[in-house]
Design an enzyme around this catalytic site. Sequence first.
Site, PDB file in Angstrom:
ATOM      1  N   GLU A 109       0.842  -1.210   0.000  1.00  0.00           N
ATOM      2  CA  GLU A 109       0.000   0.000   0.000  1.00  0.00           C
ATOM      3  C   GLU A 109       0.877   1.261   0.000  1.00  0.00           C
ATOM      4  OE1 GLU A 109      -4.081  -1.118   2.251  1.00  0.00           O
ATOM      5  OE2 GLU A 109      -2.240  -1.649   3.343  1.00  0.00           O
ATOM      6  N   GLU A 129      -3.846  -9.929   3.528  1.00  0.00           N
ATOM      7  CA  GLU A 129      -4.650  -9.624   4.718  1.00  0.00           C
ATOM      8  C   GLU A 129      -5.764 -10.641   4.980  1.00  0.00           C
ATOM      9  OE1 GLU A 129      -2.897  -5.595   3.572  1.00  0.00           O
ATOM     10  OE2 GLU A 129      -3.600  -7.394   2.541  1.00  0.00           O
TER      11      GLU A 129
END
Length: 707
Positions: A109, A129
């Site tokens: 990210e 995740e």
Amino acid sequence: MNELVSYSQDNELAIITINNPPVNALSPGVPEGIAEGVARANADDAIKGLVLIGGGRTFIAGADIKEFGKVISGEKKEGSLLPLLTALEDSPKPVVAALHGSAFGGGLEIAMACHYRVAAKDAQVGQPEVKLGIIPGAAGTQRLPRLAGVAKAVEMCVSGAPVKAADALAAGLVDQLIEGDLLAGAQAFLREKIAANATHPRTRERNDKLGDEATNTPLFAAARESAKKTARGLTAPFAAIDAVEAATKLSFDEGVQVERKLFEQCLFSDQAKALMHVFFAEREVAKVPGLSPDAKSIEIKQAAIIGAGTMGGGIAMNFANAGVPVLLKETTQEALDRGIATITKNYSNTVKKGRLTEEAMAERLALITPTLGYDGFENADVIIEAVFENMALKKEIFAELDKRAKPGALLASNTSSLNLDEIAATTSRASSVIGLHFFSPANVMRLLEIVRGKATSDEAIASAFALGKLMKKVGVLVGNCHGFVGNRMFFQYMREGHFLVEEGASVEAVDKALTDFGMAMGILAVDDMAGIDVGVKVRQENAKHEAPGRRQPLVVDRLYEMGRYGQKTGAGWYKYDENRRATPDPAVAALIEKTAQAAGITRREIGAREIVERCVYALINEGAKILDEGYALRAGDIDIVYLNGYGFPAWRGGPMWYADTVGLKTVYDRVCEFQAQHGAWWEPAPLLKRLAETGGTFAALGKAKGD
Ligand code: T1G
């Protein structure tokens, strides 16, 4: 700067390096250090561009998962990465992220908020995740589709699987692959961009890959359908799809808000707690308290296996897959040919599925040397006996190995239930004897129970763990009790499944309740797959280790007497077609009725809840006994055994974690009820009683022992 992030300068370029070993996680101080570096570089007129790079073996591997525990327990508020991401993306001077190792989660990210990304050829990127029961929480579901397209973003966020650098380049996630020195390559790339006076792209403003309603609607529908199969029982993959969909329908900032809400819903879920427990438990199993730090593993360059049956063949494939030459011994040419034929068939199936090349198959087969004698065994670093479960035969083999094997060789038995100390006692080197209990099919199942005998040395244990790692197995150290950890608990679980059909539940109802609970397969379907004959013989062996006169299952013995061994005979609890597809068999339902009546059992309505409690609490109660008796190091180890060997759902954390989630008082009270209704099999484990009365948990137990 701080000790976690350093700032250096090379002429007109600033280099911001993260130094937070082992994986540069975004622990407190890391995002702050990066933000400080960005501000400093932008405040320095001499600086024209910034390189963000990881020190050590990897770029940022994501948020610090340990910190989530504190957020979930309310100990601390979760910090947001959003201000740092905006600072990177809005930096007037170009920022390139230089990726090596694993740029995962928050690491990717951050990289996506940079203007450019370059990567070492062996780097990998990913949004794993969902494996932790959460979704990307730092705008990953909003920036990823803008860089790699909607389909790729959905695939990456739903599977959590890593993407190799070359595929990331092809997907538009990475701008260039770097040969050789990554930092030098990143600087050269950045200098080109500066010289070209390029407009440095802000990912959040790139909407050209977000598709349109017509293309996206069927894509998301298909993704949800497939996730129902691939992510059965999980919630996070569906939240990830919702978040990426928001990116295609809303503005960037609105999408980030939607992601944030979904992220927090996931973070505080039982699934996230369970999956984070699994993340650390899987890494904890390799740590053996009290093992001498000097205990070094032997080097495994040559292996040998006795027995080319289903297990021996699968184990041989593990060595060949790891590039280790292996001798495979049998007693007859016919048995040897059969063993090699099965191995060859297994490899061909993998080639057919495109997961192996013909060349690789040939290379691996060349590493497996079939033999009818012990020649060459004197060169083996590890020898594994994988013959059928017969103590006399195993003793004979180990006595022979004792004469032939070189000093220091690891002598292992693949026994699943026999007493390892008794086997070891036939040799003059019991310290080199260990149990290596593989699970069928041994070339597929990840679990490896490493059985410690009374005399087993620390070197032998260290070698067994190294062998497990070499074979990409999850090695778990267990004690030498009957059935070790996995099977000892499974016997209780299977027993309850057998009793429940006699008491009133249908075969299908028992299996449906357990698969709805999340088990990979129902217990009776497992019985049919493993072979009812095998189960009955094991239970007859078990009876020798149990208090006499206890209630025993009846119907399964009838099936055995009728030759209904399950899949292999086309009929067991279910009947099977030529493709081994199961259908309920009214003949079995009638047999159950008749057998129960003859035994004076009044059958009754039994709901799914009781079925799950009877089967799963039987696991938990036996697990508590095993922990109390010291045959497992930690409750987490038992959880890892059940996730990797018995199809227990990871999102429930394993049987012991699940018990903590339900509450040990609740479990204990229910076990006492079952004891009152069903007798001695349900005698509560003393540890379960103690923890229930003191409000303790299995998870805290490990910590109490200072592990
Ligand atoms: N946080 C804390 N500790 C970590 C960690 C992490 N992210 N990753 C690894 N460790 C510890 C691990 O417990 C072990 O400790 C040691 O590092 C070595 O790990 C904001 C919310 C990177 C591929 O899920 O997949 O970012 O046992 O044995 O085999 O939106 O670790 O030595 O004491 O696994 O070489 C997303 C998880 C987080 C990546 C390296 N990131 N890590 O594998 O070493 S969520 C992940 C891995 C997130 C954002 C969201 C692997 C690895 P110890 P290891 P490895």
